[in-house]
Design a protein around this motif. Structure first.
Motif, PDB file in Angstrom:
ATOM      1  N   SER A  89      66.544  23.194  72.897  1.00 12.25           N
ATOM      2  CA  SER A  89      65.856  23.649  71.677  1.00 12.25           C
ATOM      3  C   SER A  89      65.088  22.527  70.995  1.00 12.25           C
ATOM      4  O   SER A  89      64.507  22.730  69.933  1.00 12.25           O
ATOM      5  N   ASP A 130      75.912  26.319  66.563  1.00  8.30           N
ATOM      6  CA  ASP A 130      76.940  27.263  67.018  1.00  8.30           C
ATOM      7  C   ASP A 130      78.297  27.013  66.386  1.00  8.30           C
ATOM      8  O   ASP A 130      79.103  27.929  66.237  1.00  8.30           O
ATOM      9  N   PRO A 164      77.317  30.639  74.540  1.00  8.04           N
ATOM     10  CA  PRO A 164      76.667  30.556  73.235  1.00  8.04           C
ATOM     11  C   PRO A 164      77.386  31.408  72.197  1.00  8.04           C
ATOM     12  O   PRO A 164      78.225  32.251  72.518  1.00  8.04           O
ATOM     13  N   GLN A 207      73.346  32.872  66.606  1.00  7.38           N
ATOM     14  CA  GLN A 207      71.991  33.231  66.995  1.00  7.38           C
ATOM     15  C   GLN A 207      71.412  34.278  66.045  1.00  7.38           C
ATOM     16  O   GLN A 207      70.252  34.169  65.605  1.00  7.38           O
ATOM     17  N   HIS A 266      65.168  33.065  74.114  1.00 11.11           N
ATOM     18  CA  HIS A 266      65.546  31.846  74.831  1.00 11.11           C
ATOM     19  C   HIS A 266      65.760  32.169  76.308  1.00 11.11           C
ATOM     20  O   HIS A 266      65.343  31.402  77.176  1.00 11.11           O
ATOM     21  N   GLU A 277      72.601  37.032  73.956  1.00  6.68           N
ATOM     22  CA  GLU A 277      71.354  36.967  73.178  1.00  6.68           C
ATOM     23  C   GLU A 277      70.790  38.356  72.903  1.00  6.68           C
ATOM     24  O   GLU A 277      70.320  38.636  71.791  1.00  6.68           O
ATOM     25  N   SER A 311      62.684  32.131  69.908  1.00  5.77           N
ATOM     26  CA  SER A 311      64.013  31.523  69.834  1.00  5.77           C
ATOM     27  C   SER A 311      64.162  30.404  70.853  1.00  5.77           C
ATOM     28  O   SER A 311      63.567  30.446  71.935  1.00  5.77           O
ATOM     29  N   PHE A 338      67.692  27.984  72.023  1.00  6.96           N
ATOM     30  CA  PHE A 338      69.094  27.659  71.760  1.00  6.96           C
ATOM     31  C   PHE A 338      69.508  26.506  72.676  1.00  6.96           C
ATOM     32  O   PHE A 338      69.382  26.584  73.898  1.00  6.96           O
ATOM     33  N   ASN A 384      70.517  25.739  67.359  1.00  7.85           N
ATOM     34  CA  ASN A 384      69.703  26.945  67.492  1.00  7.85           C
ATOM     35  C   ASN A 384      68.488  26.854  66.588  1.00  7.85           C
ATOM     36  O   ASN A 384      68.577  26.364  65.461  1.00  7.85           O
TER      37      ASN A 384
END
Length: 490
Positions: free
Chosen positions: A2, A98, A107, A112, A136, A147, A232, A234, A240
Motif C-alpha cells: 500500500s 489492521d 487481512p 478495510q 486491492h 475484501e 484500495s 492494503f 490500509n
C-alpha cells in the motif's frame, strides 16, 4: 503493497495544509534478485500457473510484477489558474491499520471497511455515488473474499450494482507500485467512460457473500454520469489506504492527447559477471552481504561442461577438484588459508549444481553445495593474511618422469584427467621431495593449483583407491618468492 497509495495520501495532506504547492507521488517495483520470490513461493503466496485470478473460485496466489508510476498533484485552484490539464481530482483519502489479525496473510475485513468509510467521509461523497471500485484484489483464496465482504458491508443498501476490478490480474502485483498503478487505471477508466473485463475470471469465489451489490467487473460502458471511483490498497504489514477519485471536467483541452515525448532508445546492459562458462575456473560473481549475520555470500552455479570440471574425473565420476575450492578463495580476494578441511567430495551432475561460498565475521570460509532443499558442507578453512612460505629444500633426485608418464601414473591411481589437468611437463623425485615443471598459464587457475597436488600425490604410495585431499595446514597465494612454472611437494 500500500506504500505508493500511502504516499499519495500524504502528498494530498501536504497540499491541503499548505506544506507544498506541487507534489509527485508514486512507486516503483523491480525484481532484481530471486530471494523474495523464493520466500513468497515457499509461503504459498504465488500462483503456480502464473495467472493472477482475482476474485475467481480458482484463485491460488498472485503473480509478481514490475513497474513504475508517478502522478503530479496540485491544488485544483492552482492547476486551473496555471492552465494545467486536469485528468482527475482526489476528493478524499484515508489510512488505518489492521491491528491484531489471525496471521500475516489474513487481512482484517473490519479495518478495510473502516478505511473506505473514512475516505468517503473525507471526500464528502456518499457510498451511493461511487460508480466503480478498483480493489486491492491479489488473487489469493483467503484475501479476496474478505475484501469482497468488506465492500459488501460498506455499500450495502445501494440501489445500483457496484462493479469491482483489480489491475493485478492484468499486470501482476507490482507491490510497492501497486497503489499508484490502481489509481492510474481508475483515472483512465473514468476518462474513457468504460471498465475493462477482469482477466482470468470465470466464477466468483464461493467464500464471498452472495447477498451483495458488489459485482466483479465484466467490462462495459460506464453510465454517462459516472463521476466517482474508489481505489484500495492494503499492505501485508497491515497498513490500509483508500482514495476517492473524481473524473476531471471534460473539455476539448482535457480530452486532447498530450504531445508525445520522443525517447532515445538506447540499451545499457550490465556487464556479464559470470553467466558464460569459464574454462579456467569458477565464475563466483559478485557477493552480497547479510546485514543481520554479517556473512559475505557468493552464490553461483557449477556447470558440468566447464573444462576445469569436465576434465577432472576420478573413478569415472566428475568431481570438483580440491584446487577448485582454493581457487574460489583466491577469486574472493583471500590471500591465504589455514586449517583447510574437505568434508565431502562434490560430484558434479550433468545438469550442474548450485553452490555457496560463505565468509563469516570470524574469518571462516565455507563452501556449500545444494542437495535437494538442503545445503551440504563441502569444504571449510580459516582466512589468513599473506605470508612468505618456507622454501622446500630439495634432496637427491632418484627418478625423473615425463609429463606423459606422470599422466599414466595418475591414471593408474584412478585419476582420468582431461587435457586441461595435464600441466606437468616433467617431474623429478627424491626420497621425500618432488619437483615438477608446470606448463605456463595466464593465471593461477584450478588446473595449475592441482598440478601442485598431483606433484604431492606422486610422492605417496599407490593404493587401491585414489587419494583425495582431506586437510591442508596452510595455503598461500601469490608469494613473492614462488618459483615460476614449478610445483614442489614434500
Amino acid at each position: 503493497c500500500s506504500s505508493s497509495l500511502v504516499a499519495l495520501h500524504l502528498a494530498v495532506r501536504a497540499l491541503r495544509n499548505g506544506e507544498a504547492d506541487l507534489a509527485l507521488a508514486g512507486g516503483v517495483n523491480l525484481l532484481l534478485t530471486p530471494d523474495t520470490s523464493l520466500m513468497l513461493n515457499k509461503a504459498g503466496l504465488l500462483a503456480a500457473d502464473g495467472r493472477c485470478k482475482v476474485f475467481d473460485a480458482q484463485a491460488n496466489g498472485y503473480v509478481r510484477g514490475e513497474g513504475c508510476g508517478v502522478v503530479v498533484l496540485k491544488r485544483l485552484g492552482d492547476a486551473e489558474r496555471d492552465g494545467d490539464r486536469v485528468l482527475a481530482t482526489i476528493r478524499g483519502s484515508a489510512l488505518n491499520h489492521d491491528g491484531r489479525s489471525s496471521s500475516f496473510t489474513a487481512p482484517n475485513g473490519a479495518a478495510q471497511a473502516a478505511v473506505i468509510r473514512d475516505a468517503l467521509a473525507d471526500a464528502g461523497v456518499a457510498a451511493e455515488a461511487i460508480d466503480c471500485i478498483e480493489a486491492h484484489g491479489t488473487g489469493t483464496g483467503l484475501g479476496d473474499p474478505i475484501e469482497l465482504d468488506a465492500l459488501a458491508e460498506v455499500f450495502a443498501g445501494r440501489a445500483r450494482r457496484l462493479p469491482v476490478g483489480s489491475v493485478k490480474a492484468a499486470i501482476g502485483h507490482t507491490e510497492a507500485a501497486a497503489g499508484i498503478a490502481a489509481v492510474i487505471k481508475m483515472v483512465l477508466c473514468l476518462r474513457a467512460g468504460s471498465l475493462p473485463p477482469q482477466p482470468h475470471f470465470t466464477r466468483r469465489n464461493p467464500h464471498a457473500r452472495t447477498d451483495s451489490v458488489v459485482d466483479v467487473a465484466t467490462g462495459g460502458i460506464l453510465p454517462g454520469s459516472a463521476r466517482y471511483a474508489g481505489v484500495s490498497a492494503f499492505g501485508a504489514s497491515g497498513t490500509n489506504a483508500h482514495v476517492v477519485i473524481e473524473r476531471g471536467a471534460p473539455s476539448a483541452d482535457a480530452l486532447a492527447e498530450p504531445p508525445l515525448t520522443p525517447f532515445d532508445r538506447q540499451s545499457f546492459w550490465l556487464p556479464d559477471t559470470g553467466t558464460a562458462l569459464d574454462p579456467h575456473g569458477p565464475n563466483i560473481g559478485t557477493p552480497h552481504r547479510s546485514a543481520r549475520s554479517g556473512e559475505t555470500v557468493w552464490q553461483f552455479r557449477l556447470e558440468a561442461d566447464a573444462a576445469w570440471l569436465a576434465d577432472h574425473v576420478v573413478e569415472q565420476a566428475t568431481i570438483m577438484p580440491a584446487a577448485g575450492f582454493l581457487d574460489m578463495a583466491r577469486r574472493a580476494g583471500v590471500a591465504g588459508l589455514s586449517d583447510v578441511e574437505f568434508r565431502a567430495a562434490l560430484d558434479i551432475p550433468a545438469e550442474g549444481v548450485d553452490v555457496q561460498l560463505v565468509r563469516d565475521r570470524e574469518g571462516t570460509l565455507t563452501l556449500y553445495s545444494a542437495r535437494g532443499e538442503d545445503w551440504i558442507e563441502i569444504a571449510t578453512a580459516r582466512v589468513e593474511e599473506a605470508a612468505v612460505s618456507a622454501a622446500i629444500e630439495t634432496d637427491d633426485t632418484t627418478s625423473t618422469a615425463s609429463g606423459e608418464e606422470i599422466a599414466q601414473e595418475l591414471s593408474n591411481r584412478g585419476f582420468a584427467f582431461g587435457p586441461s589437468y595435464r600441466r606437468i611437463e616433467s617431474l623429478s623425485r627424491g626420497k621425500s621431495v618432488a619437483v615438477a615443471r608446470v606448463a605456463s598459464s595466464d593465471e593461477l587457475d584450478p588446473p595449475t593449483i592441482d598440478a601442485a597436488l598431483q606433484t604431492l600425490t606422486c610422492l605417496l604410495p599407490a593404493g587401491e583407491a585414489p587419494l583425495l585431499p582431506a586437510r591442508m595446514g596452510r595455503v598461500i597465494f601469490g608469494t613473492a618468492d614462488a618459483p615460476a612454472r614449478a610445483a614442489r611437494a614434500r
